[in-house]
Write an enzyme that holds these catalytic residues in place. Structure first.
Site, short mmCIF file in Angstrom:
data_model
loop_
_atom_site.label_atom_id
_atom_site.label_comp_id
_atom_site.label_asym_id
_atom_site.label_seq_id
_atom_site.Cartn_x
_atom_site.Cartn_y
_atom_site.Cartn_z
N ASN A 42 40.48 37.83 53.75
CA ASN A 42 41.81 37.27 53.75
C ASN A 42 42.84 38.07 54.35
OD1 ASN A 42 41.64 38.19 51.03
ND2 ASN A 42 43.32 36.52 50.54
N GLU A 44 47.21 37.84 54.78
CA GLU A 44 48.08 37.21 54.54
C GLU A 44 49.43 37.59 55.62
OE1 GLU A 44 48.75 37.31 50.41
OE2 GLU A 44 47.10 35.71 49.99
N GLU A 55 36.93 33.29 55.23
CA GLU A 55 35.94 32.33 55.69
C GLU A 55 35.92 32.24 56.98
OE1 GLU A 55 37.57 31.76 53.02
OE2 GLU A 55 36.37 30.57 51.60
N CYS A 86 38.83 26.55 51.24
CA CYS A 86 39.75 25.32 51.31
C CYS A 86 39.33 24.52 52.28
CB CYS A 86 40.86 26.20 51.66
SG CYS A 86 41.05 26.72 53.55
N CYS A 89 38.96 25.28 56.09
CA CYS A 89 37.67 26.42 56.36
C CYS A 89 36.74 25.58 56.09
CB CYS A 89 37.74 27.53 55.34
SG CYS A 89 38.92 28.97 55.74
N1 THU Z 1 41.56 32.16 50.28
C1 THU Z 1 40.65 32.70 51.17
O1 THU Z 1 40.55 33.49 51.89
N2 THU Z 1 39.42 31.96 51.04
C2 THU Z 1 39.27 30.79 50.29
O2 THU Z 1 38.28 30.34 49.91
C3 THU Z 1 40.47 30.46 49.29
C4 THU Z 1 41.71 31.04 49.40
C5 THU Z 1 42.90 33.27 50.50
C6 THU Z 1 44.01 32.38 51.33
C7 THU Z 1 45.23 33.24 50.70
O3 THU Z 1 45.25 34.50 51.16
C8 THU Z 1 44.83 33.58 49.02
O4 THU Z 1 43.37 33.39 49.07
C9 THU Z 1 45.25 32.87 48.19
O5 THU Z 1 45.38 31.44 48.44
#
Ligand code: THU
Length: 135
Positions: A42, A44, A55, A86, A89
């Site tokens: 991830n 941000e 993902e 989520c 995704c």
């Molecule tokens: N996040 C993911 O990368 N994948 C998931 O399956 C759930 C959430 C990330 C998004 C954000 O950067 C952090 O986790 C908190 O939501």
């Protein structure tokens, strides 16, 4: 068969996560139709909605490398709760996968907690098939 290679790749990817706002690091790794592994973390952003999930990053890596289909994915996250993709995704995965794609939810040490099928997580999905045979 245990997807240890995928889990290892997801653990490695998670080390690169950029999550200064949530402090919730995620790594994902997928296997494409030729057996190659593609990973993502991830990333941000100060403008929160612009963040990218692990993902989605793994899917982009697959497309960049010429992969066409996603057959299996491992996701590694922190905390005690199961980490599943989520909603957004799940839809992104459905573009490159069928209902029987397997998704392995793992903890931050790489222990596999539970395996899902995409069809369980996104039943009755809207998919490329809705847009006709050429889609
Ligand atoms: N996040 C993911 O990368 N994948 C998931 O399956 C759930 C959430 C990330 C998004 C954000 O950067 C952090 O986790 C908190 O939501």
């Amino acid at each position: 068969m245990m997807p240890n290679d995928l889990i290892d790749a997801a653990l490695d990817a998670r080390k690169h996560a950029y999550a200064p706002y949530s402090n919730f690091q995620v790594g994902a790794a997928l296997r494409d139709e030729t057996g190659r592994i593609h990973a993502g973390c991830n990333v941000e952003n100060a403008a929160f909605p612009q963040g990218v999930c692990a993902e989605a990053a793994a899917l982009s890596a697959m497309v960049l490398a010429g992969g066409l289909r996603c057959v299996e994915m491992a996701i590694v996250g922190g905390g005690d709760s199961l980490i599943t993709p989520c909603g957004g995704c799940r839809q992104k995965l459905r573009e490159f996968a069928t209902d029987d794609m397997t998704i392995h939810a793992c903890d931050e040490t790489g222990v596999l907690k539970r395996t899902f099928m995409l069809g369980e997580l996104l039943p009755f999905a809207f998919s490329p098939t809705h847009l006709g045979p050429s889609a």
